[in-house]
Design a protein around this motif. Structure first.
Motif, PDB file in Angstrom:
ATOM      1  N   CYS A 240      11.106   2.153  -3.502  1.00  0.00           N
ATOM      2  CA  CYS A 240      11.166   1.346  -2.293  1.00  0.00           C
ATOM      3  C   CYS A 240      12.371   0.297  -2.721  1.00  0.00           C
ATOM      4  CB  CYS A 240       9.899   0.540  -2.183  1.00  0.00           C
ATOM      5  SG  CYS A 240       9.887  -0.545  -0.677  1.00  0.00           S
ATOM      6  N   SER A 243      10.779  -3.999   1.615  1.00  0.00           N
ATOM      7  CA  SER A 243       9.554  -3.944   2.224  1.00  0.00           C
ATOM      8  C   SER A 243       9.520  -5.452   2.735  1.00  0.00           C
ATOM      9  CB  SER A 243       8.458  -3.594   1.172  1.00  0.00           C
ATOM     10  OG  SER A 243       8.680  -4.312   0.133  1.00  0.00           O
ATOM     11  N   PHE A 269       6.032  -4.215  -2.631  1.00  0.00           N
ATOM     12  CA  PHE A 269       5.448  -3.081  -2.246  1.00  0.00           C
ATOM     13  C   PHE A 269       4.315  -2.463  -3.277  1.00  0.00           C
ATOM     14  CE2 PHE A 269       5.689   1.679  -2.653  1.00  0.00           C
ATOM     15  CZ  PHE A 269       5.535   1.982  -1.279  1.00  0.00           C
ATOM     16  N   GLU A 270       4.401  -2.996  -4.425  1.00  0.00           N
ATOM     17  CA  GLU A 270       3.375  -2.492  -5.327  1.00  0.00           C
ATOM     18  C   GLU A 270       1.874  -3.166  -5.254  1.00  0.00           C
ATOM     19  OE1 GLU A 270       3.623   0.003  -7.185  1.00  0.00           O
ATOM     20  OE2 GLU A 270       5.664   0.217  -6.465  1.00  0.00           O
ATOM     21  N   GLY A 272       1.554  -5.358  -1.942  1.00  0.00           N
ATOM     22  CA  GLY A 272       1.417  -5.923  -0.852  1.00  0.00           C
ATOM     23  C   GLY A 272       1.203  -7.475  -0.797  1.00  0.00           C
ATOM     24  N   TRP A 310      -3.711  -2.650   2.070  1.00  0.00           N
ATOM     25  CA  TRP A 310      -2.515  -2.211   1.690  1.00  0.00           C
ATOM     26  C   TRP A 310      -2.734  -1.242   0.767  1.00  0.00           C
ATOM     27  CZ3 TRP A 310       2.230  -1.694   2.780  1.00  0.00           C
ATOM     28  CH2 TRP A 310       2.898  -1.281   1.487  1.00  0.00           C
ATOM     29  N   GLN A 314      -0.200   1.972   1.479  1.00  0.00           N
ATOM     30  CA  GLN A 314       0.794   2.446   0.242  1.00  0.00           C
ATOM     31  C   GLN A 314       0.479   3.880   0.006  1.00  0.00           C
ATOM     32  OE1 GLN A 314       0.118   1.723  -3.685  1.00  0.00           O
ATOM     33  NE2 GLN A 314       2.081   0.545  -4.025  1.00  0.00           N
TER      34      GLN A 314
END
Length: 394
Positions: A240, A243, A269-270, A272, A310, A314
């Motif tokens: 990513c 984000s 991204f990991e 949220g 999330w 994801q």
């Protein structure tokens, strides 16, 4: 001295930038000069010779120590296109079919109709989720609206004549276009004049997101890049690059896109988890302050908060990347719903300027840096950009 932007456009095209993208590149330079006018000639030279618009010095806090961590404007535009011939998968109609297997079936909204282009006279082509109980005639769209109450009309590609995204809604016995009451005559004009449009289910955002801004849907923009292959036989992996979540504001009808006056807030991204602050394009500020600690209208704050659903979202993002793994680079636009998520579209070369403020310098991630360098980021030189600019001064 002033810039002859038409002459600059010619010179940028002569450097072999994509014909249409060169026009956008020059326009964004003009926007940058208007938004960040207090830049000395020395600073301008320093920034442009490294490929950046001059205003990035203020926007990113650029200096000699950190500029290599940011994707420069000139080089980013010169890299277009970064995807190969599989780019054709990304028009909205084709994407619905491409994502119809391997746990991606539920990621797209229901598709009802494709309105063909002008050469085909705007003929209605009925799609896979079209209700069977509605007659296929001139009143189809009206009856579909009565049945669904709200519909999304989207250009299949580009802006399709400048109408852009249209939300049609039936409430309180009135017809609304993008939350504005319209007449039946206006409804019929939309029906009869749209071309190269798809008519789909309207996706409603999760209630937690509506607390931040209720009048339009929050859309996530997630830019994924395929990791360079050390083993050409191994399955693709993805990283990513960017984000962030986009929320509407009272500016320009409440649209969530930053280019329309919305605000954006980065998230990890990991996890949220939101970043502490949001940003908006400087041209939409009345006081010049583009970095904010809360939503400008609702005063919602992001500290200690995160996106709903999330873990599920994801996983679906990763499923989509694997399904379209012939592509190398893409910006996914996603709405988180009460039940999960829906994918609005995938962009092949999304903006990456204010995004590097919301999400941090893109090239500070080793895998993302390796991707861009593999694509040839260092093969283009900002000094060519600066020379073209100097030769365009009058």
């Amino acid at each position: 001295m002033s810039t002859n932007y038409d002459l600059l456009l010619e010179k940028i095209r002569a450097l072999c930038m994509d014909y249409k993208w060169a026009e956008m590149f020059v326009k964004k330079l003009k926007d940058d000069e208007n938004a960040f006018p207090v830049v000395s000639e020395t600073q301008k030279k320093w920034a442009m010779e490294r490929g950046f618009y001059p205003g990035r010095i203020e926007l990113y806090g650029l200096n000699e120590e950190n500029y290599m961590d940011y994707v420069p404007d000139y080089q980013y535009f010169m890299l277009h296109p970064m995807n190969n011939h599989f780019l054709k998968w990304l028009d909205k109609t084709t994407l619905k079919y491409v994502l119809n297997s391997n746990d991606c079936e539920d990621t797209m909204p229901d598709y009802y109709v494709y309105v063909e282009n002008a050469l085909c006279g705007g003929r209605f082509t009925y799609l896979m989720d079209c209700p069977e109980d509605i007659p296929k005639d001139k009143d189809f769209l009206w009856k579909l609206l009565k049945k669904q109450k709200v519909l999304a009309l989207k250009p299949n590609s580009g802006t399709s004549g400048g109408l852009g995204f249209i939300k049609l809604e039936l409430r309180d016995e009135g017809i609304y276009e993008n939350n504005k009451l319209i007449s039946m005559e206006r409804f019929e004009k939309i029906r009869d004049t749209i071309r190269n449009y798809i008519i789909t289910e309207y996706v409603h955002q999760h209630h937690d997101l509506a607390k931040v801004w209720p009048d339009s849907e929050c859309t996530l923009r997630i830019i994924m890049c395929k990791d360079p292959a050390e083993d050409k036989y191994a399955p693709a992996t993805w990283s990513c690059a960017v984000s962030y979540a986009r929320f509407g504001t009272s500016v320009n009808g409440g649209a969530s896109n930053l280019s329309s006056g919305g605000v954006g807030v980065g998230f990890d991204f990991e996890t949220g988890r939101y970043k502490d602050f949001c940003i908006r394009y400087k041209r939409y500020t009345s006081d010049g302050i583009w970095r904010l600690d809360k939503h400008p209208d609702t005063k919602a704050e992001w500290r200690t908060k995160g996106l709903p659903n999330w873990t599920y979202v994801q996983k679906k993002v990763k499923d989509i990347c694997q399904q379209v793994s012939s592509l190398d680079y893409m910006g996914l636009d996603i709405i988180i719903t009460e039940e999960g998520m829906k994918l609005c579209e995938i962009n092949s070369h999304p903006a990456i300027d204010y995004e590097q403020v919301m999400c941090g310098p893109t090239l500070s991630c080793p895998k993302v840096k390796a991707f861009f360098e593999c694509k040839g980021l260092r093969d283009f030189h900002g000094k060519d950009f600066y020379q073209a600019y100097i030769e365009s001064q009058e």
